[in-house]
Design a protein around this motif. Structure first.
Motif, PDB file in Angstrom:
ATOM      1  N   ARG A 129      52.291  10.574  28.622  1.00  0.00           N
ATOM      2  CA  ARG A 129      53.467   9.771  28.300  1.00  0.00           C
ATOM      3  C   ARG A 129      53.507   8.542  29.184  1.00  0.00           C
ATOM      4  NH1 ARG A 129      58.847  12.788  30.768  1.00  0.00           N
ATOM      5  NH2 ARG A 129      57.837  13.950  32.439  1.00  0.00           N
ATOM      6  N   GLN A 130      54.144   7.528  28.658  1.00  0.00           N
ATOM      7  CA  GLN A 130      54.351   6.282  29.386  1.00  0.00           C
ATOM      8  C   GLN A 130      55.654   5.667  28.926  1.00  0.00           C
ATOM      9  OE1 GLN A 130      51.177   3.381  29.062  1.00  0.00           O
ATOM     10  NE2 GLN A 130      52.446   1.731  29.894  1.00  0.00           N
ATOM     11  N   GLY A 131      56.639   5.614  29.815  1.00  0.00           N
ATOM     12  CA  GLY A 131      57.931   5.032  29.447  1.00  0.00           C
ATOM     13  C   GLY A 131      58.550   5.751  28.274  1.00  0.00           C
ATOM     14  N   GLY A 132      58.777   5.022  27.194  1.00  0.00           N
ATOM     15  CA  GLY A 132      59.374   5.593  25.999  1.00  0.00           C
ATOM     16  C   GLY A 132      58.366   6.010  24.953  1.00  0.00           C
ATOM     17  N   ALA A 133      57.137   6.302  25.349  1.00  0.00           N
ATOM     18  CA  ALA A 133      56.076   6.676  24.404  1.00  0.00           C
ATOM     19  C   ALA A 133      55.383   7.948  24.865  1.00  0.00           C
ATOM     20  CB  ALA A 133      55.067   5.550  24.258  1.00  0.00           C
ATOM     21  N   LEU A 134      54.817   8.684  23.902  1.00  0.00           N
ATOM     22  CA  LEU A 134      54.161   9.965  24.204  1.00  0.00           C
ATOM     23  C   LEU A 134      53.104  10.253  23.147  1.00  0.00           C
ATOM     24  CD1 LEU A 134      55.837  13.302  25.235  1.00  0.00           C
ATOM     25  CD2 LEU A 134      54.515  13.234  23.113  1.00  0.00           C
ATOM     26  N   VAL A 135      51.995  10.839  23.577  1.00  0.00           N
ATOM     27  CA  VAL A 135      50.971  11.340  22.654  1.00  0.00           C
ATOM     28  C   VAL A 135      50.629  12.763  23.079  1.00  0.00           C
ATOM     29  CG1 VAL A 135      48.710  11.002  21.589  1.00  0.00           C
ATOM     30  CG2 VAL A 135      50.008   9.019  22.421  1.00  0.00           C
ATOM     31  N   ALA A 136      50.685  13.714  22.142  1.00  0.00           N
ATOM     32  CA  ALA A 136      50.366  15.119  22.415  1.00  0.00           C
ATOM     33  C   ALA A 136      49.372  15.621  21.376  1.00  0.00           C
ATOM     34  CB  ALA A 136      51.643  15.966  22.386  1.00  0.00           C
ATOM     35  N   TRP A 137      48.596  16.651  21.736  1.00  0.00           N
ATOM     36  CA  TRP A 137      47.566  17.136  20.823  1.00  0.00           C
ATOM     37  C   TRP A 137      47.219  18.584  21.126  1.00  0.00           C
ATOM     38  CZ3 TRP A 137      46.934  13.512  24.665  1.00  0.00           C
ATOM     39  CH2 TRP A 137      46.168  13.903  25.773  1.00  0.00           C
ATOM     40  N   VAL A 138      46.581  19.203  20.138  1.00  0.00           N
ATOM     41  CA  VAL A 138      46.054  20.567  20.280  1.00  0.00           C
ATOM     42  C   VAL A 138      44.603  20.548  19.847  1.00  0.00           C
ATOM     43  CG1 VAL A 138      46.211  22.973  19.564  1.00  0.00           C
ATOM     44  CG2 VAL A 138      48.308  21.617  19.822  1.00  0.00           C
ATOM     45  N   VAL A 139      43.695  20.853  20.771  1.00  0.00           N
ATOM     46  CA  VAL A 139      42.272  20.970  20.451  1.00  0.00           C
ATOM     47  C   VAL A 139      41.887  22.436  20.595  1.00  0.00           C
ATOM     48  CG1 VAL A 139      39.918  20.326  21.079  1.00  0.00           C
ATOM     49  CG2 VAL A 139      41.764  18.629  21.226  1.00  0.00           C
ATOM     50  N   ALA A 140      41.344  23.023  19.519  1.00  0.00           N
ATOM     51  CA  ALA A 140      40.948  24.430  19.516  1.00  0.00           C
ATOM     52  C   ALA A 140      39.428  24.563  19.641  1.00  0.00           C
ATOM     53  CB  ALA A 140      41.441  25.095  18.231  1.00  0.00           C
ATOM     54  N   ASP A 141      38.975  25.795  19.764  1.00  0.00           N
ATOM     55  CA  ASP A 141      37.537  26.058  19.922  1.00  0.00           C
ATOM     56  C   ASP A 141      36.729  25.561  18.731  1.00  0.00           C
ATOM     57  OD1 ASP A 141      37.666  27.315  22.444  1.00  0.00           O
ATOM     58  OD2 ASP A 141      38.259  29.215  21.518  1.00  0.00           O
ATOM     59  N   HIS A 142      37.315  25.593  17.531  1.00  0.00           N
ATOM     60  CA  HIS A 142      36.547  25.231  16.337  1.00  0.00           C
ATOM     61  C   HIS A 142      36.502  23.718  16.087  1.00  0.00           C
ATOM     62  CE1 HIS A 142      40.743  25.743  14.846  1.00  0.00           C
ATOM     63  NE2 HIS A 142      40.444  24.747  14.042  1.00  0.00           N
ATOM     64  N   HIS A 143      37.190  22.934  16.896  1.00  0.00           N
ATOM     65  CA  HIS A 143      37.170  21.484  16.720  1.00  0.00           C
ATOM     66  C   HIS A 143      35.958  20.876  17.396  1.00  0.00           C
ATOM     67  CE1 HIS A 143      41.788  21.779  16.213  1.00  0.00           C
ATOM     68  NE2 HIS A 143      41.220  21.655  15.030  1.00  0.00           N
ATOM     69  N   SER A 144      35.440  19.817  16.794  1.00  0.00           N
ATOM     70  CA  SER A 144      34.298  19.094  17.346  1.00  0.00           C
ATOM     71  C   SER A 144      34.636  17.615  17.448  1.00  0.00           C
ATOM     72  CB  SER A 144      33.062  19.280  16.451  1.00  0.00           C
ATOM     73  OG  SER A 144      33.218  18.560  15.235  1.00  0.00           O
ATOM     74  N   ALA A 145      33.711  16.846  18.022  1.00  0.00           N
ATOM     75  CA  ALA A 145      33.947  15.407  18.174  1.00  0.00           C
ATOM     76  C   ALA A 145      34.061  14.706  16.825  1.00  0.00           C
ATOM     77  CB  ALA A 145      32.818  14.787  18.996  1.00  0.00           C
ATOM     78  N   ALA A 146      33.470  15.272  15.796  1.00  0.00           N
ATOM     79  CA  ALA A 146      33.527  14.661  14.473  1.00  0.00           C
ATOM     80  C   ALA A 146      34.707  15.157  13.640  1.00  0.00           C
ATOM     81  CB  ALA A 146      32.221  14.924  13.723  1.00  0.00           C
ATOM     82  N   SER A 147      35.500  16.077  14.194  1.00  0.00           N
ATOM     83  CA  SER A 147      36.662  16.582  13.455  1.00  0.00           C
ATOM     84  C   SER A 147      37.659  15.459  13.223  1.00  0.00           C
ATOM     85  CB  SER A 147      37.351  17.712  14.231  1.00  0.00           C
ATOM     86  OG  SER A 147      36.512  18.835  14.372  1.00  0.00           O
ATOM     87  N   GLY A 148      38.246  15.420  12.039  1.00  0.00           N
ATOM     88  CA  GLY A 148      39.308  14.467  11.779  1.00  0.00           C
ATOM     89  C   GLY A 148      40.576  14.837  12.525  1.00  0.00           C
ATOM     90  N   VAL A 149      41.509  13.930  12.560  1.00  0.00           N
ATOM     91  CA  VAL A 149      42.808  14.200  13.178  1.00  0.00           C
ATOM     92  C   VAL A 149      43.894  14.045  12.115  1.00  0.00           C
ATOM     93  CG1 VAL A 149      42.071  13.483  15.484  1.00  0.00           C
ATOM     94  CG2 VAL A 149      43.126  11.806  13.951  1.00  0.00           C
ATOM     95  N   ARG A 150      44.973  14.768  12.320  1.00  0.00           N
ATOM     96  CA  ARG A 150      46.171  14.630  11.501  1.00  0.00           C
ATOM     97  C   ARG A 150      47.299  14.263  12.458  1.00  0.00           C
ATOM     98  NH1 ARG A 150      43.229  14.261   7.911  1.00  0.00           N
ATOM     99  NH2 ARG A 150      43.164  15.336   5.916  1.00  0.00           N
ATOM    100  N   VAL A 151      47.813  13.069  12.323  1.00  0.00           N
ATOM    101  CA  VAL A 151      48.774  12.530  13.288  1.00  0.00           C
ATOM    102  C   VAL A 151      50.154  12.422  12.651  1.00  0.00           C
ATOM    103  CG1 VAL A 151      49.325  10.632  14.864  1.00  0.00           C
ATOM    104  CG2 VAL A 151      46.929  11.178  14.355  1.00  0.00           C
ATOM    105  N   ALA A 152      51.157  12.989  13.312  1.00  0.00           N
ATOM    106  CA  ALA A 152      52.557  12.715  12.983  1.00  0.00           C
ATOM    107  C   ALA A 152      53.023  11.642  13.956  1.00  0.00           C
ATOM    108  CB  ALA A 152      53.409  13.969  13.117  1.00  0.00           C
ATOM    109  N   ALA A 153      53.292  10.441  13.450  1.00  0.00           N
ATOM    110  CA  ALA A 153      53.654   9.310  14.307  1.00  0.00           C
ATOM    111  C   ALA A 153      55.062   8.841  13.957  1.00  0.00           C
ATOM    112  CB  ALA A 153      52.658   8.163  14.141  1.00  0.00           C
ATOM    113  N   ALA A 154      55.856   8.562  14.982  1.00  0.00           N
ATOM    114  CA  ALA A 154      57.220   8.084  14.790  1.00  0.00           C
ATOM    115  C   ALA A 154      57.528   7.109  15.921  1.00  0.00           C
ATOM    116  CB  ALA A 154      58.202   9.253  14.774  1.00  0.00           C
ATOM    117  N   HIS A 155      58.762   6.598  15.956  1.00  0.00           N
ATOM    118  CA  HIS A 155      59.119   5.700  17.053  1.00  0.00           C
ATOM    119  C   HIS A 155      60.399   6.170  17.722  1.00  0.00           C
ATOM    120  CE1 HIS A 155      62.365   3.416  14.910  1.00  0.00           C
ATOM    121  NE2 HIS A 155      61.613   3.602  13.832  1.00  0.00           N
TER     122      HIS A 155
END
Length: 427
Positions: free
Chosen positions: A56-82
């Motif tokens: 987090r930085q000020g009024g912003a935040l990024v959080a994530w969950v990486v599991a054992d089955h994820h790889s560097a080529a795995s896509g991401v699904r992002v819920a983004a808001a303000h």
């Protein structure tokens, strides 16, 4: 479409009350994440995988969950808001006086409905930076006392109001009163007293007024959710809940939550959607997973961002301001937003993905298009799409009185949108 438990709306209402500023919204989200086992990373710490982490930085935040089955080529699904909302922000030298009236200079932040701030009890909240020995420290302030008020001019003294309506000059007419001379301290002294430090050690602030009326379920059958900052803290806290729902068992793609700041003033800041903040986190995750530039490219081709933001419900007193073929109702499910001029980022592929998520969740879905002869607002969607070169879909809960000090949404829509959001992040 099943009727969702109103517990979702009640939970969001409590989080809205705890979050009068973007800084408090991020603090509230952080507490929720910490309770679920997420670990906050400092500025110099690299992500570790697998893991549940956030920055987090000020009024912003990024959080994530990486599991054992994820790889560097795995896509991401992002819920983004303000995390920001239109409001009144205290100026750097705010102390002013008219006669015996002690007043506080404020600046309008974003496209606020100015009249909605009149004749309301207002508190003060924000971030204050103080001297801490040879260093500085940032402290959060949340003063829920009814300190400020902006009295409207009596109708007897405004002969033009019946002909031209209420006309407000932000510089002259939006200066709150907060006491009578000589009972009011200088603003710096007020902050020092709150923080138990000398006034001279108060170096700077990001302080803002907030409405004191608590969020509530209102209307017959508690069909409405009324609150300040529905745009867009409602989406922020639903995003938190969606990520928490997937923390133990994420899908084939990496679920991510991103709360940007400064959307209401264009997103051009170090923590806004036009910054590299989200992209930098995704690059660091790719590196932690042992990936290279090609893996990052493949990941983004398989990624999708949900730009979660409020949508205009069809106003019952102004139906002519809405597109006739796209009527939007409260408690009828999330709203998918389209704009040919790219004020919203939804395209056919993103629309299809969100439609299928709603089908899997068993919730209805509505489609919004602005009238062709009216200007359309925008979201973080187009800037996020341009910054990351990923597919983005714009959707959110319907509401009335967007940008008012007090807004109205449907009490069932948070549950509907949360269900769809979980399905989209899990896809």
């Amino acid at each position: 479409m099943e009727t969702p438990d109103l517990a979702v709306a009640r939970r969001v209402a409590s989080l809205l009350d705890a979050s009068p500023t973007p800084f408090h919204a991020v603090e509230t989200a952080s507490q929720e994440l910490n309770a679920a086992g997420f670990v906050e990373l400092g500025p110099e710490q690299a992500p570790t995988v697998p893991g549940r982490q956030y920055v987090r930085q000020g009024g912003a935040l990024v959080a994530w969950v990486v599991a054992d089955h994820h790889s560097a080529a795995s896509g991401v699904r992002v819920a983004a808001a303000h995390s920001d909302s239109p409001n009144l922000r205290v100026k750097p030298q705010p102390d002013t006086q008219t006669g015996s009236w002690r007043q506080l200079g404020v600046e309008v932040y974003g496209s606020a409905l100015l009249n909605s701030w009149l004749d309301r009890d207002l508190g003060l909240a924000g971030r204050v930076v103080i001297r801490d020995g040879d260093h500085t420290a940032a402290r959060l302030v949340h003063d829920n006392r009814p300190l400020l008020r902006i009295p409207q001019l009596a109708v007897h003294l405004d002969s033009e109001i019946r002909n031209s309506g209420l006309v407000l000059n932000p510089q002259r007419h939006l200066v709150p009163i907060w006491g009578l001379d000589p009972d009011v301290p200088e603003f710096r002294g007020y902050l020092g007293e709150l923080l138990s430090v000398d006034a001279g050690d108060v170096l700077s602030w990001d302080m803002m007024a907030h409405l004191l009326t608590p969020a509530a379920l209102t209307g017959m059958g508690q069909c409405f959710l009324t609150s300040s900052r529905i745009d867009n803290l409602l989406s922020c806290f639903l995003g938190v809940d969606a990520l928490l729902a997937l923390a133990a068992d994420p899908g084939p793609r990496i679920p991510v939550l991103c709360l940007f700041d400064h959307e209401e003033v264009g997103s051009v800041s170090s923590t806004g959607a036009a910054s590299p903040m989200l992209g930098a986190v995704l690059e660091r995750l790719n590196a932690a997973l042992g990936g290279d530039l090609e893996d990052l490219h493949r990941s983004r081709l398989d990624s999708l961002v949900l730009s979660a933001d409020g949508a205009h419900a069809t106003h019952p007193n102004y139906p002519d301001r809405h597109e006739p073929g796209h009527q939007i109702e409260l408690n009828a499910g999330p709203v998918l937003k389209f704009n040919a001029s790219q004020r919203y980022a939804t395209d056919a592929q993103g629309a299809a993905a969100f439609t299928l998520a709603c089908e899997r969740a068993g919730v209805g879905m509505q489609k919004f298009v602005n009238r062709s002869d009216l200007a359309c607002g925008s979201t973080i969607g187009p800037q996020t799409a341009a910054e990351l070169q990923v597919a983005v879909v714009d959707a959110g809960c319907a509401q009335l009185a967007m940008h008012s000090a007090s807004e109205t949404a449907g009490s069932r829509d948070p549950g509907y949108f949360l269900a769809a959001m979980i399905e989209l992040l899990a896809g």
